[in-house]
Design an enzyme around this catalytic site. Sequence first.
Site, PDB file in Angstrom:
ATOM      1  N   GLU A 167      40.830  43.188  48.267  1.00  0.00           N
ATOM      2  CA  GLU A 167      41.336  42.276  47.236  1.00  0.00           C
ATOM      3  C   GLU A 167      41.668  40.902  47.807  1.00  0.00           C
ATOM      4  O   GLU A 167      41.427  39.884  47.171  1.00  0.00           O
ATOM      5  CB  GLU A 167      42.563  42.878  46.539  1.00  0.00           C
ATOM      6  CG  GLU A 167      42.242  44.054  45.619  1.00  0.00           C
ATOM      7  CD  GLU A 167      41.259  43.710  44.505  1.00  0.00           C
ATOM      8  OE1 GLU A 167      41.111  42.529  44.153  1.00  0.00           O
ATOM      9  OE2 GLU A 167      40.609  44.642  43.995  1.00  0.00           O
ATOM     10  N   GLY A 194      36.648  31.382  55.221  1.00  0.00           N
ATOM     11  CA  GLY A 194      37.413  30.341  54.542  1.00  0.00           C
ATOM     12  C   GLY A 194      38.822  30.760  54.151  1.00  0.00           C
ATOM     13  O   GLY A 194      39.169  31.937  54.241  1.00  0.00           O
ATOM     14  N   TYR A 226      48.395  38.840  41.099  1.00  0.00           N
ATOM     15  CA  TYR A 226      47.100  39.497  40.914  1.00  0.00           C
ATOM     16  C   TYR A 226      46.897  40.651  41.904  1.00  0.00           C
ATOM     17  O   TYR A 226      46.597  41.783  41.529  1.00  0.00           O
ATOM     18  CB  TYR A 226      45.926  38.505  41.046  1.00  0.00           C
ATOM     19  CG  TYR A 226      44.644  39.256  41.234  1.00  0.00           C
ATOM     20  CD1 TYR A 226      44.072  39.929  40.164  1.00  0.00           C
ATOM     21  CD2 TYR A 226      44.067  39.408  42.500  1.00  0.00           C
ATOM     22  CE1 TYR A 226      42.944  40.713  40.332  1.00  0.00           C
ATOM     23  CE2 TYR A 226      42.946  40.183  42.678  1.00  0.00           C
ATOM     24  CZ  TYR A 226      42.390  40.822  41.597  1.00  0.00           C
ATOM     25  OH  TYR A 226      41.294  41.615  41.767  1.00  0.00           O
ATOM     26  N   ASP A 283      42.901  38.064  37.045  1.00  0.00           N
ATOM     27  CA  ASP A 283      42.297  36.993  37.852  1.00  0.00           C
ATOM     28  C   ASP A 283      41.476  36.083  36.930  1.00  0.00           C
ATOM     29  O   ASP A 283      41.550  36.202  35.715  1.00  0.00           O
ATOM     30  CB  ASP A 283      41.447  37.584  38.976  1.00  0.00           C
ATOM     31  CG  ASP A 283      40.272  38.368  38.429  1.00  0.00           C
ATOM     32  OD1 ASP A 283      40.067  38.377  37.198  1.00  0.00           O
ATOM     33  OD2 ASP A 283      39.539  38.959  39.231  1.00  0.00           O
TER      34      ASP A 283
END
Length: 374
Positions: free
Chosen positions: A50, A94, A133, A151
């Site tokens: 997740e 990232g 979330y 989300d």
Amino acid sequence: MTCYTLGAWKNINKIKIENIQKHLNLWYEKNHRKLPWRETNNPYYIWISEVMLQQTRVDTVIPYFLNFINKFPNIESLAYAHEEEVLKMWEGLGYYSRAKNLHRGAKVIVEDFNGNMPDTLEEIKKIPGIGPYTAGAILSIAYGKRAAAVDGNVMRVFSRLFYIKEDIAESKTRKEMEKIGGHVVSPQNPSFFNQGLMELGALICTPTSPKCIACPLFLECSAKSLGVQETLPIKKKKPKVKTVEVEMAIVYKKKKLLIMKRSTQGLLANLWAVPATERELNFENGKSIRLELEENYGMKVTEGKFQFEKKHIFTHLKWKMKIYFFKLIEESPIDDPEIKWILHDEIEKYVFPTAFMKILKEIESIKADEVCKL
DNA sequence: AATCCGGGGCC
DNA sequence: GGCCCAGGATT
């Protein structure tokens, strides 16, 4: 067909909700993609996946997920790892603070929760990097609890399903969507339901040209019945892109290349890079990279030889990179552990963000002879 | 509430 | 080149 403005979600017809739950869960069971993290309910795997999936596509995540759980098979192994090792597994993915928070989170779980991922909202929110979330996703998918996991995909589905015209870029709308998520989540199977909403958003209820004809919620969808599905969701804020000029120094001492750690704050914090100066375009107040090297590190180099220019686009930032080659004349008097001279085949030992990795790859193709002629 | 933080795919 | 994101932390 009702338009559910702020607060009106409480009025959603009970039969409609039950139909949505039934159709969506059946559709998910039959049509979901088989993904590595769906082979298990292990809270650790769900957590890692997740976090990786935040702002990142499934296809990108798969290899990273497999490598990560291979290297760190459980919470303890992650907690006891060095941050450098964790970042290395994250290299190229990232948003590197996600990896740092994952590492910190594992330590918190070991120290405060006896090494087990907690199963209540109150406790799970104490873990760094887990927000509304991710908390809901772990609670519903790993523990089968009735929690909202809203989300971007889910907001898109909700905005169409219930014809919600509020701006989803605003935080009050997001909070409202979370309430809807908690209200409609299937009590029979919260895991399938939440994953079903996201899978629907990824495969059917896509941002552009949604495939309504194949949608299990076709008959329940307010937007579709009005033919306005393409106009939703409404998202107003548009970040401005700033262009920044960046000078980069490729400095050689014989065949060794100079790398240094970036600052502990800001963009690409704490990752390895070649020396670079950033300055806003149209402002000539920046120092040259050559001067920076001399003033900050007492390092004397030859006149720079301009080599090539390259662009790199971040979400809200555009880098116009100018790459110069230098040869070292005089060593820096400071012995800084965050400065290193490395051979090209050693770059894999360090964590470089994609922007710099691309540069290093291009440099590699330039022959050493050419460097010596500087 | 606004801002920061990567990267890649798609059109 | 501009658009889209499977968010959370910080201020």
